[in-house]
Design a protein around this motif. Structure first.
Motif, PDB file in Angstrom:
ATOM      1  N   GLY A 170       9.965 -36.296 -16.769  1.00 39.42           N
ATOM      2  CA  GLY A 170      11.054 -36.244 -15.958  1.00 39.42           C
ATOM      3  C   GLY A 170      11.480 -35.138 -15.819  1.00 39.42           C
ATOM      4  N   ASP A 171      12.504 -34.719 -15.363  1.00 34.95           N
ATOM      5  CA  ASP A 171      13.270 -33.260 -15.344  1.00 34.95           C
ATOM      6  C   ASP A 171      12.576 -32.216 -15.791  1.00 34.95           C
ATOM      7  OD1 ASP A 171      14.788 -34.524 -13.490  1.00 34.95           O
ATOM      8  OD2 ASP A 171      16.668 -34.441 -14.906  1.00 34.95           O
ATOM      9  N   ASP A 172      11.736 -32.011 -17.174  1.00 36.86           N
ATOM     10  CA  ASP A 172      10.742 -31.043 -17.621  1.00 36.86           C
ATOM     11  C   ASP A 172       9.869 -30.508 -16.311  1.00 36.86           C
ATOM     12  OD1 ASP A 172      10.054 -29.699 -19.149  1.00 36.86           O
ATOM     13  OD2 ASP A 172       8.941 -30.397 -20.863  1.00 36.86           O
ATOM     14  N   TRP A 173       8.650 -29.484 -17.113  1.00 33.32           N
ATOM     15  CA  TRP A 173       8.117 -28.598 -15.980  1.00 33.32           C
ATOM     16  C   TRP A 173       7.071 -29.582 -16.335  1.00 33.32           C
ATOM     17  CZ3 TRP A 173       3.541 -26.263 -17.510  1.00 33.32           C
ATOM     18  CH2 TRP A 173       3.461 -25.833 -19.239  1.00 33.32           C
ATOM     19  N   TRP A 174       6.030 -29.488 -15.119  1.00 31.59           N
ATOM     20  CA  TRP A 174       4.539 -29.790 -15.398  1.00 31.59           C
ATOM     21  C   TRP A 174       3.784 -29.199 -14.218  1.00 31.59           C
ATOM     22  CZ3 TRP A 174       1.199 -31.647 -18.539  1.00 31.59           C
ATOM     23  CH2 TRP A 174       0.186 -32.159 -18.587  1.00 31.59           C
ATOM     24  N   PHE A 175       2.520 -30.359 -14.585  1.00 30.40           N
ATOM     25  CA  PHE A 175       1.763 -28.896 -13.568  1.00 30.40           C
ATOM     26  C   PHE A 175       1.431 -30.341 -11.690  1.00 30.40           C
ATOM     27  CE2 PHE A 175      -0.269 -27.950 -17.188  1.00 30.40           C
ATOM     28  CZ  PHE A 175       0.253 -26.258 -16.434  1.00 30.40           C
ATOM     29  N   THR A 214      -0.252 -23.835 -11.201  1.00 28.98           N
ATOM     30  CA  THR A 214       1.273 -24.759 -11.660  1.00 28.98           C
ATOM     31  C   THR A 214       2.504 -24.291 -11.623  1.00 28.98           C
ATOM     32  OG1 THR A 214       0.791 -21.515 -11.582  1.00 28.98           O
ATOM     33  CG2 THR A 214      -0.923 -23.523 -12.916  1.00 28.98           C
ATOM     34  N   PRO A 215       3.627 -24.441 -12.476  1.00 28.44           N
ATOM     35  CA  PRO A 215       5.026 -23.413 -11.608  1.00 28.44           C
ATOM     36  C   PRO A 215       5.068 -22.028 -11.664  1.00 28.44           C
ATOM     37  CG  PRO A 215       4.892 -25.294 -13.621  1.00 28.44           C
ATOM     38  CD  PRO A 215       3.503 -24.425 -13.810  1.00 28.44           C
ATOM     39  N   GLY A 216       5.593 -21.631 -10.855  1.00 30.11           N
ATOM     40  CA  GLY A 216       6.215 -20.568 -10.456  1.00 30.11           C
ATOM     41  C   GLY A 216       6.906 -20.043  -8.629  1.00 30.11           C
ATOM     42  N   LEU A 217       5.671 -21.279  -7.854  1.00 36.48           N
ATOM     43  CA  LEU A 217       5.221 -20.694  -6.862  1.00 36.48           C
ATOM     44  C   LEU A 217       5.297 -22.065  -5.649  1.00 36.48           C
ATOM     45  CD1 LEU A 217       5.409 -17.704  -4.277  1.00 36.48           C
ATOM     46  CD2 LEU A 217       2.712 -18.449  -4.808  1.00 36.48           C
ATOM     47  N   TYR A 265      -1.413 -19.478  -8.521  1.00 30.89           N
ATOM     48  CA  TYR A 265      -0.444 -20.342  -9.098  1.00 30.89           C
ATOM     49  C   TYR A 265      -1.131 -21.681  -8.867  1.00 30.89           C
ATOM     50  CZ  TYR A 265       3.384 -17.312 -10.213  1.00 30.89           C
ATOM     51  OH  TYR A 265       3.657 -15.711 -10.514  1.00 30.89           O
ATOM     52  N   SER A 266      -2.971 -21.745  -8.448  1.00 30.03           N
ATOM     53  CA  SER A 266      -3.531 -22.901  -8.402  1.00 30.03           C
ATOM     54  C   SER A 266      -5.137 -22.425  -8.833  1.00 30.03           C
ATOM     55  CB  SER A 266      -2.920 -22.913  -7.092  1.00 30.03           C
ATOM     56  OG  SER A 266      -4.273 -21.907  -6.150  1.00 30.03           O
ATOM     57  N   PHE A 267      -5.141 -23.800  -9.128  1.00 32.25           N
ATOM     58  CA  PHE A 267      -6.733 -23.569  -9.857  1.00 32.25           C
ATOM     59  C   PHE A 267      -7.453 -24.509  -9.646  1.00 32.25           C
ATOM     60  CE2 PHE A 267      -4.618 -25.411 -13.631  1.00 32.25           C
ATOM     61  CZ  PHE A 267      -5.585 -26.166 -14.122  1.00 32.25           C
ATOM     62  N   PHE A 268      -8.688 -24.531  -9.010  1.00 34.84           N
ATOM     63  CA  PHE A 268      -9.635 -25.790  -8.339  1.00 34.84           C
ATOM     64  C   PHE A 268     -10.830 -26.574  -8.827  1.00 34.84           C
ATOM     65  CE2 PHE A 268     -13.502 -26.103  -5.723  1.00 34.84           C
ATOM     66  CZ  PHE A 268     -12.875 -27.036  -4.778  1.00 34.84           C
ATOM     67  N   ILE A 269     -10.484 -28.154  -8.665  1.00 39.90           N
ATOM     68  CA  ILE A 269     -12.091 -27.779  -9.627  1.00 39.90           C
ATOM     69  C   ILE A 269     -12.159 -29.606  -8.590  1.00 39.90           C
ATOM     70  CG2 ILE A 269     -10.367 -28.025 -11.808  1.00 39.90           C
ATOM     71  CD1 ILE A 269      -9.557 -30.443 -11.032  1.00 39.90           C
TER      72      ILE A 269
END
Length: 754
Positions: A483-488, A537-540, A573-577
């Motif tokens: 919901g409103d909580d953070w996630w990737f 990831t959160p932040g940008l 603020y990211s990583f790649f797979i």
């Protein structure tokens, strides 16, 4: 050499004591008596999982006397199950033998669409089990005998024939290792077969990689057929070497070349080695640091000419040879972050304007095997050739296919007017290949190509796409539940197909889409390859706006690594797979689970010593800091220096050439250079490649001048590396020296006269 390919029997009576069970077990015993292995099962279970056995089996024997056949309805359930199972097998394997057998049922009970997929029909008790076993094994052995492609087959035969080795390498088939304790460990780890197959080019029956003869040549021709190319050349030194081979076959000193600014450093090495004069096409970037496409207008001949006119060295080269076209165009297809170009559009624009079109498809060798990527790769089935331009594609077989490390290949599509001169090309090939190639790498090129033969290759690619999209769906499901909580977030289109893999249209980059951040793009020109997944990831956000709180990706990937999950690339603020053909549901579900655990530890602000004990032992300064508190410190540092803006602007800034790259490199080799501290770099011309990691794309090449934005970035990196050891920004070309106990950072620049 004996390979293990058992025969798989599926019969509900396989373990029963009735006449049917006795009959099928008698057949199984007869097959085993002939030296083959049998695996018996009593039901289909999960059809798709059972059909995976097609890669391990030499034949299937399927019962048609199961009780389900007595059911009524439009079609008996057993027939439906049988059809589904056979279709699942044939989706991946068109050749493996499939036999049906029964006691009361015959082929008259089986629909034609099933009968045409069979290699035989066995009616129980009409022949002896021994005779039936030999009949089945003849087909099974014929199938397995045809699996190995030419070079791998020859290498297996050579390693199996027991010949004494008097040639290099000095371990003589592994014997030398047996004379030493540590050698014994090495021999036991790698095994007899690998060491017996490690031979030199004196073994005539294996052919020659250097002049493309014998089984090597047969395998290269086979790979060319599979990839629908006019020529294929295996390379055992990686695609860095493949790129240099292509360039040295086409480019000479003083030639004008057109190059993707965010190309791999091997292309920049090629510019230096050949003495070419580069003009660069600049890709877009978004504020997450992801590399976007070069805008379509950049490729238009009139705009390339403007770049030539603006570059004094290119202008001079063109004036000296006004009749020459630019010699080669190289673009990165796909980009590190998964953006691909419509190649047919580029061919239409540039054919006749540039002599050679080179697509560095290190990250895209799978594309030719699925309609999902139509027109979005260089060479393939039903792809028209150019009127004038020769087309090269270089593939990292080891990145997305099943080659072992350093396995690569060069594909060639000839034009209507120009054929490849193999002798001239081979001069460039010999310049860069080893005279002692690793034969296991050649064999893996051979096998990796054979694995992609349709329909098997198509199925492998479709599975990769499906797993990647299912991962994205799973991540969105988790986000919805929080919901409103953070996630990737997984970077990509806002809308995806609800099931299946969807179509190419789902992944086309459009000008009016907000998700990609690359601005006004040409219709239908670019696509995101869904198997390249960037987790944000959160932040940008993609507009470059920092949130109040944030989670730098370097902390997440450090956490994942210590929990056994290694990613390909890490940004701010990211990583790649990547979802290669080797990725499974278990792997990506493990990643989702690890990210859930990270969230829990972050929310609880668990101290670093507890969640990253190895890292904390290496860097004790972090031991007592909570995970959330450390994220806050690094996030606020990024935010204070507005580093997203700086990194975006520095890659998009205009680079000023002070001299040809080859001339600057020559000055470095003659030591005509100064080691210049970061604060004094503005206006100086670098003598080396300057390459920040991430993303591993050279920022400056020899002969280009430092501008204010690049210096600002290096000053930030200096501060950050000292403040947050263990999360260092790695910059190749940046020299660190200890001066009176203080770390100082320098770059080698060409020497000036003043």
């Amino acid at each position: 050499m004996k390979f293990r390919f058992p025969i798989l029997i599926i019969d509900e009576d396989f373990r029963s004591e009735n006449s049917s069970g006795l009959g099928i077990r008698a057949l199984a015993q007869a097959i085993e008596g002939e030296g083959a292995e049998v695996i018996g099962a009593t039901g289909y279970g999960d059809l798709s999982q059972f059909a995976q056995q097609q890669s391990r089996a030499s034949a299937f024997i399927l019962s048609i006397d199961d009780e389900e056949f007595t059911a009524g309805g439009d079609e008996e359930p057993a027939i439906a199950n049988l059809r589904d199972f056979i279709q699942e097998i044939r989706f991946k394997n068109s050749d493996i033998p499939i036999f049906l057998y029964g006691e009361t049922r015959t082929s008259s009970h089986i629909p034609n669409d099933i009968l045409r997929e069979l290699h035989g029909f066995i009616h129980m008790f009409e022949d002896t089990p021994e005779f039936v076993a030999r009949h089945i094994l003849r087909e099974a052995r014929s199938y397995t005998a045809g699996l190995a492609p030419p070079f791998f087959r020859a290498l297996v035969d050579y390693a199996s024939d027991g010949s004494y080795s008097w040639h290099c390498p000095g371990h003589s088939g592994g014997v030398a290792f047996l004379k030493s304790p540590v050698g014994q460990m090495f021999h036991q780890f790698f095994g007899e077969n690998m060491l017996r197959a490690d031979v030199c080019n004196a073994v005539e029956e294996l052919g020659q990689l250097l002049d493309h003869t014998g089984p090597v040549a047969a395998s290269e021709r086979n790979a060319a057929r599979i990839f629908n190319a006019d020529h294929c050349f295996f390379v055992t030194n990686g695609t860095s070497t493949s790129n240099k081979m292509v360039w040295h076959s086409a480019v000479a000193s003083g030639d004008i070349v057109v190059v993707d600014r965010n190309c791999h450093k091997s292309i920049l090495h090629s510019i230096i080695m050949t003495g070419a004069v580069p003009v660069f096409l600049t890709p877009t970037r978004n504020n997450l640091g992801l590399i976007g496409p070069i805008p379509l207008d950049e490729f238009r001949p009139e705009n390339i000419q403007k770049k030539i006119d603006a570059n004094p060295f290119a202008r001079e080269a063109q004036a000296a040879h006004p009749d020459r076209k630019p010699r080669i165009l190289t673009i990165t297809q796909s980009t590190y972050d998964g953006i691909v170009y419509n190649v047919e559009t580029l061919k239409e624009i540039l054919d006749g304007q540039i002599d050679t079109l080179h697509f560095d498809e290190a990250w895209l060798p799978h594309a030719t095997f699925h309609e999902f990527y139509r027109n979005m790769h260089a060479i393939g089935r039903d792809r028209p050739c150019c009127d004038n331009a020769m087309v090269f594609a270089t593939h990292s077989t080891h990145k997305l296919l099943a080659g072992i490390s350093q396995a690569s290949q060069i594909l060639v599509q000839e034009s209507k007017t120009t054929k490849l001169d193999r002798h001239i090309f081979n001069e460039a090939y010999l310049m860069h290949t080893s005279t002692s190639p690793q034969y296991a790498i050649i064999a893996s090129c051979d096998v990796a190509a054979a694995m992609m033969e349709p329909p098997g290759g198509t199925a492998l690619v479709e599975e990769s796409i499906a797993e990647a999209i299912n991962f994205r769906r799973a991540m969105r499901k988790v986000d919805a539940e929080w919901g409103d909580d953070w996630w990737f977030e997984v970077w990509g289109p806002d809308e995806m197909a609800e099931s299946g893999i969807g179509t190419q249209e789902d992944w086309i980059l459009r000008a009016d889409d907000n998700w990609h951040g690359f601005g006004n793009l040409a219709p239908g020109f670019n696509m995101l390859d869904p198997i390249k997944a960037t987790v944000v990831t959160p932040g940008l956000n993609v507009r470059g706006q920092f949130a109040e709180a944030g989670i730098p990706a370097s902390i997440v990937t450090r956490y994942l690594a210590e929990h056994g999950v290694i990613v390909e690339k890490t940004g701010l603020y990211s990583f790649f797979i990547m979802f290669t053909i080797g990725i499974t549901k278990g792997r990506w579900n493990t990643l989702v689970s690890a990210l859930q655990q990270f969230k829990d530890d972050y929310d609880k602000n668990i101290p670093m010593w507890k969640i990253l004990p190895e890292f904390s032992q290496q860097f004790p300064m972090y031991e007592g800091i909570g995970l959330r508190d450390l994220c806050k410190q690094i996030h606020e540092t990024y935010k204070a220096y507005d580093i997203a803006r700086v990194t975006t602007e520095m890659y998009l800034s205009v680079m000023q050439p002070a001299m040809k790259p080859s001339d600057a490199y020559a000055m470095m080799t003659h030591r005509e250079m100064d080691r210049v501290e970061i604060d004094d770099l503005e206006g100086r011309a670098t003598a080396v490649l300057l390459t920040p990691y991430p993303p591993g794309i050279p920022l400056l090449i020899p002969g280009e001048r430092f501008n204010k934005t690049i210096v600002e970035y290096l000053q930030f990196a200096r501060m950050f590396n000292l403040k947050f050891p263990g999360f260092d920004t790695d910059i190749h070309g940046l020299v660190e020296e200890n001066v009176d106990g203080v770390a100082k950072f320098y770059v080698d620049c060409v020497r000036t006269n003043n």
